[in-house]
Design a protein around this motif. Structure first.
Motif, PDB file in Angstrom:
ATOM      1  N   PHE A 117      55.504  11.325   9.870  1.00 38.71           N
ATOM      2  CA  PHE A 117      55.498  12.625   9.197  1.00 38.71           C
ATOM      3  C   PHE A 117      55.631  13.793  10.164  1.00 38.71           C
ATOM      4  O   PHE A 117      56.437  14.708   9.972  1.00 38.71           O
ATOM      5  CB  PHE A 117      54.192  12.762   8.406  1.00 38.71           C
ATOM      6  N   GLY A 118      54.826  13.780  11.214  1.00 43.01           N
ATOM      7  CA  GLY A 118      54.782  14.908  12.155  1.00 43.01           C
ATOM      8  C   GLY A 118      53.391  14.970  12.740  1.00 43.01           C
ATOM      9  O   GLY A 118      52.455  14.392  12.196  1.00 43.01           O
ATOM     10  N   VAL A 119      53.259  15.665  13.874  1.00 44.12           N
ATOM     11  CA  VAL A 119      51.962  15.685  14.541  1.00 44.12           C
ATOM     12  C   VAL A 119      51.788  17.019  15.264  1.00 44.12           C
ATOM     13  O   VAL A 119      52.756  17.632  15.704  1.00 44.12           O
ATOM     14  CB  VAL A 119      51.854  14.514  15.549  1.00 44.12           C
ATOM     15  N   GLY A 120      50.544  17.437  15.386  1.00 42.32           N
ATOM     16  CA  GLY A 120      50.273  18.623  16.200  1.00 42.32           C
ATOM     17  C   GLY A 120      49.462  19.674  15.479  1.00 42.32           C
ATOM     18  O   GLY A 120      48.807  19.408  14.472  1.00 42.32           O
ATOM     19  N   ASN A 121      49.528  20.862  16.040  1.00 44.17           N
ATOM     20  CA  ASN A 121      48.748  22.000  15.553  1.00 44.17           C
ATOM     21  C   ASN A 121      49.380  22.579  14.282  1.00 44.17           C
ATOM     22  O   ASN A 121      50.510  23.063  14.329  1.00 44.17           O
ATOM     23  CB  ASN A 121      48.719  23.061  16.665  1.00 44.17           C
ATOM     24  N   ASP A 138      58.091   4.474  15.338  1.00 41.88           N
ATOM     25  CA  ASP A 138      57.967   3.681  14.113  1.00 41.88           C
ATOM     26  C   ASP A 138      56.713   2.806  14.181  1.00 41.88           C
ATOM     27  O   ASP A 138      56.002   2.630  13.188  1.00 41.88           O
ATOM     28  CB  ASP A 138      59.225   2.817  13.969  1.00 41.88           C
ATOM     29  N   ALA A 139      56.445   2.285  15.374  1.00 40.43           N
ATOM     30  CA  ALA A 139      55.274   1.408  15.538  1.00 40.43           C
ATOM     31  C   ALA A 139      53.973   2.200  15.482  1.00 40.43           C
ATOM     32  O   ALA A 139      52.978   1.747  14.918  1.00 40.43           O
ATOM     33  CB  ALA A 139      55.380   0.648  16.856  1.00 40.43           C
ATOM     34  N   GLN A 140      53.982   3.392  16.068  1.00 39.09           N
ATOM     35  CA  GLN A 140      52.726   4.157  16.185  1.00 39.09           C
ATOM     36  C   GLN A 140      52.557   5.215  15.103  1.00 39.09           C
ATOM     37  O   GLN A 140      51.486   5.801  14.967  1.00 39.09           O
ATOM     38  CB  GLN A 140      52.657   4.819  17.561  1.00 39.09           C
ATOM     39  N   GLY A 141      53.614   5.519  14.372  1.00 34.42           N
ATOM     40  CA  GLY A 141      53.503   6.499  13.289  1.00 34.42           C
ATOM     41  C   GLY A 141      53.429   7.930  13.771  1.00 34.42           C
ATOM     42  O   GLY A 141      52.978   8.816  13.037  1.00 34.42           O
ATOM     43  N   GLU A 142      53.892   8.162  15.000  1.00 33.73           N
ATOM     44  CA  GLU A 142      53.825   9.516  15.571  1.00 33.73           C
ATOM     45  C   GLU A 142      55.144   9.817  16.280  1.00 33.73           C
ATOM     46  O   GLU A 142      55.677   8.956  16.995  1.00 33.73           O
ATOM     47  CB  GLU A 142      52.661   9.589  16.563  1.00 33.73           C
ATOM     48  N   PRO A 143      55.677  11.028  16.111  1.00 35.62           N
ATOM     49  CA  PRO A 143      56.946  11.334  16.765  1.00 35.62           C
ATOM     50  C   PRO A 143      56.806  11.495  18.279  1.00 35.62           C
ATOM     51  O   PRO A 143      55.770  11.937  18.773  1.00 35.62           O
ATOM     52  CB  PRO A 143      57.371  12.670  16.116  1.00 35.62           C
TER      53      PRO A 143
END
Ligand code: SF4
Length: 290
Positions: A117-121, A138-143
């Protein structure tokens, strides 16, 4: 403009269809071609870098969906779920819920492990947008968590920031098989959710990482040599006219970190792009001793 009943009914049917796809914004965008990039741009003339791979992508007319000129019927009928809240954390959660276990484009059945989805502030002043998840993401779910992610982290650190201070997302949220370039229909289906994320976060600057991100955000089909080295005024469809507190972001284009790993000679050019962003945001470069 007055619509006859038959046309109105057909339009409503179309709106419902796009709602099911998760698309809420309908806006009119004039067709844009390469020379218009210069017209829209402010700031210094572009550099003359080597072309980035994956540069060529068919032109597109809109980040969301077709519009009906001269009628605001869609705007009246299509409030977005996140409009109910002002807290960006809650708003992003609503967008994620709306996305659900998404099957809207064919990437859902081409081997993805999870949606990235997206990550961060959620209140970041600076946002980075890439192309799509790779195997590590894809494995960790974080860009941006693989090698390209480490380079992006270094770029962020060099700007005097921490990864947690910015927001990072991609044009498509599911991994294209074999790390291929996401296709037009996939970008068009997924990018409205990215637009909604940007509209909620309200960054001062969006940095498009690579040609695919730049062309999808700007709807301009131009080579990197024309896209880089300048700012664009950027307003995602979801914020258009609905938020008087935010007048949109400035958008800069630089090379995708994966490209810089393949051609490290271009790191200096990318640093010029980031320095332009730093100057606008008043950021000082990190000290070398760190
Ligand atoms: S790429 Fe986007 S639109 Fe396609 S299935 Fe994944 S989340 Fe849905």
């Amino acid at each position: 403009m007055t619509l006859d009943l038959k046309l109105r009914s057909a339009l409503l049917e179309r709106v419902r269809y796009y709602h099911e796809l998760g698309i809420y914004d309908f806006y009119r965008r004039e067709p844009q071609v390469s020379p218009l990039a210069a017209h829209l741009a402010v700031g210094p003339e572009p550099f003359t870098p080597q072309p980035e791979l994956r540069e060529e992508m068919p032109s597109r007319n809109s980040a969301a969906a077709p519009t009906v000129a001269g009628d605001n019927i869609f705007e009246v009928l299509t409030p977005k779920p996140e409009h109910r809240v002002t807290d960006p954390v809650a708003a992003l959660k609503l967008i994620r819920e709306d996305l659900g276990d998404c099957t809207r484009c064919k990437l859902h059945k081409q081997g993805r492990k999870q949606i990235v989805f997206g990550v961060g502030n959620p209140r970041a002043e600076l946002m980075f947008v890439g192309e799509g998840p790779g195997a590590d993401e894809d494995a960790q779910g974080e860009p941006f968590v693989g090698r390209a992610g480490q380079l992006l982290n270094n770029m962020i650190k060099a700007m005097g920031l921490a990864r947690e201070e910015v927001y990072i997302a991609n044009v498509v949220k599911c991994r294209p098989p074999g790390n291929r370039t996401p296709e037009r229909d996939e970008c068009d289906t997924c990018s409205p959710f990215l637009m909604r994320q940007i509209a909620v976060i309200k960054p001062k600057v969006v940095v498009a990482l690579g040609a695919v991100a730049a062309k999808n955000l700007l709807a301009i089909n131009a080579p990197m040599s024309e896209l880089r080295g300048r700012f664009y005024d950027f307003m995602p469809a979801g914020a258009r006219g609905s938020d008087p507190s935010w007048q949109g972001a400035r958008l800069a284009v630089t090379y995708h970190p994966a490209f810089l790993l393949r051609d490290p000679r271009q790191k200096g050019e990318a640093w010029k792009d980031l320095q332009m962003v730093m100057k606008y945001l008043g950021l000082k470069p990190a000290q070398k001793s760190e």
